[in-house]
Design a protein around this motif. Structure first.
Motif: not given
Lengths: 310, 310
Positions: A113-114, A116-117, A120, A126
């Motif tokens: 999750x981190x 992906x953030x 970005x 994404x």
DNA sequence: GTTCCGCATGAATCGATAG
DNA sequence: ACTATCGATTCATGCGGAA
């Protein structure tokens, strides 16, 4: 022709790197490069790869071969690489990342999750998250969870508009598997078909007559675990699917963690150029060896190529 | 009778909370409450719910009826509610959140990822992420993506140890379809099923004789429940599965966004107590009306109850 | 030649045990 | 109390030998 390793200062997240583009940089097409992903990527020119598809070493996995990356350090380790990947990718290109966070101490880790953030923030979009449903997942029993039967195939792009050839991955409509099984009975029959191609061709021609539809963002593929030849957790039908979807013949596909060469074999099969990178010499050699052999699609590959629909 | 909100210090994991429970607060079992989720939850006692299962406005695509929450405000809007949910949940309870981020402007929103990270800061454990594979997903075609055929069912807990009744969701062993099909002919199968109940019963009894195995973290359920006229985004088999998995008879299940009452119907069917909350009067009335009727499982519901394996 | 059966093998995860 | 290592658990699949 590996260049001398120059240790550049680490880039800050989001810092534009395109200005560093040098015209002397060249692209070693159809090569397996034995080296560190980050340093090797730095020798590649900007804006030159059509598709990146890879399955990086998972956190704490493959410790014997890769040494394993601690979950807490995973994002930190990966971000400089994704930054280079973004630089070398064409504006209309795609980056497909196959990954899954591990469960530890009763909880799922958050590093994916981190990641992906943070990606970005680097400027990646994404665009989508495909699910790879693993029909044969690892066994086991625990008091707090079931077997993990899915992985993420995260689709990043540099641009809202990108190359996508949806027609090339269309699938026959309906539940082909059941109909097929009602005619041919068992695994043993299939074993024979794999020897002689003729039986197989017949089935394919059946499929061709069917009405074709677009697939969804859920892929149903089996792992190649018990394939005694080479145990790869990354079934070739996975890169095949994304290569067909996001490239055309003659395009260039990069896998910065090529492992046993599965992505390269998929490229060769589909008449795309490949570039593979791996830090382990044994893997590079294995990949080269596999590339020399003529690729024989197994039954599993073909079964995998068609989506299951019910 | 909403009380004044007192901001309590966060509890440590494992710390007994029963002492904080205020005796004036009461739990309105087997009720649909028409009201705001946050305010209503504040009237509930601590540590009293066995399972929370819900599909909040976004995953439901009920923007039109709910007025819609802007993606950028979603986390901010939801976090106070999850905080109350944590308070009312028992220490061995579970919270299953069915949700999927929208795609907008060519990109997936990140609010679900951010929500998970923020809820962990609140003290929730991100225990697992189940995938609901929507076998019949919403049709459509876009230049940059395929049909979205999966949603997240995110499993949060307060504790590493929690109630989980794995045996209650076991499924027939994986190759049942193959074995079945090799025995029954295609026409036989269809004829049986089209005769509604009787044929189904026979098939189910076949399944019961089979060897059972534990399922995986991928659920294969169809979206439409022919029970309701409008195709519900939330099939009853979804709450049924999680209610069976995480509660036993007589336990209390909460859905703070109950909508048309699907979760409550599932509870009634399974002899669990329910508490439903919805802000829209129309939905509360619809839920009450549906609860009065005798629930008739449809063909689709029964099909959904058996995991689809290959 | 079929069909049947046993066996090995995994991108796993937890709990217990040892240092 | 915290970390490293190990055994137990589980099941889809291909393979090979036996009936």
């Amino acid at each position: 022709m590996p260049k001398k390793r120059k240790s550049k200062p680490a880039l800050k997240i989001g810092e534009p790197v395109a200005v560093y583009s040098s015209k002397h940089k060249s692209l070693p097409k159809n090569t397996i490069i034995c080296g560190d992903a980050l340093n090797t990527l730095q020798t590649f020119p900007d804006d030159s790869i059509n598709l990146i598809v890879t399955s990086p070493p998972y956190a704490d996995r493959r410790e014997k071969t890769y040494g394993g990356i601690a979950p807490e350090k995973y994002v930190e380790w990966f971000l400089p690489i994704t930054n280079e990947l973004k630089r070398v990718l064409r504006l209309d290109g795609s980056f497909v990342l196959n990954i899954k966070e591990k469960a530890e101490n009763g909880e799922r880790h958050t590093y994916v999750l981190e990641l992906i953030l943070e990606m970005r923030k680097q400027g990646w979009l994404w665009t989508e998250e495909y699910v790879w449903h693993k029909r044969n997942s690892y066994p086991g029993k625990w008091p707090n969870r079931f077997r993990d039967a899915w992985e993420r195939c995260i689709h990043f792009t540099k641009n809202k508009k990108f190359a996508m050839y949806q027609e090339s991955v269309m699938v026959p409509v309906g539940n082909w598997a059941q109909k097929r099984l009602s005619k041919l009975s068992d695994t043993d029959k299939r074993r024979d078909e794999s020897k002689t191609k003729s039986g197989f061709g017949k089935n394919i021609s059946n499929w061709l007559n069917r009405e074709m539809v677009y697939p969804t963002n859920v892929l149903h593929l089996a792992t190649e675990s018990s394939n005694t030849k080479h145990s790869a957790a990354y079934p070739i039908s996975l890169p095949i699917w994304f290569i067909r979807l996001f490239t055309k013949e003659g395009d260039i596909v990069l896998d910065p963690f090529i492992g046993s060469g599965t992505t390269a074999i998929a490229c060769k099969e589909l008449q795309r150029d490949y570039i593979g990178i791996d830090i382990l010499k044994e893997y590079c050699e294995l990949a080269e060896a596999r590339l020399k052999k003529k690729y024989q699609p197994t039954l599993l590959d073909i079964k995998n190529e068609s989506e299951y629909q019910d």
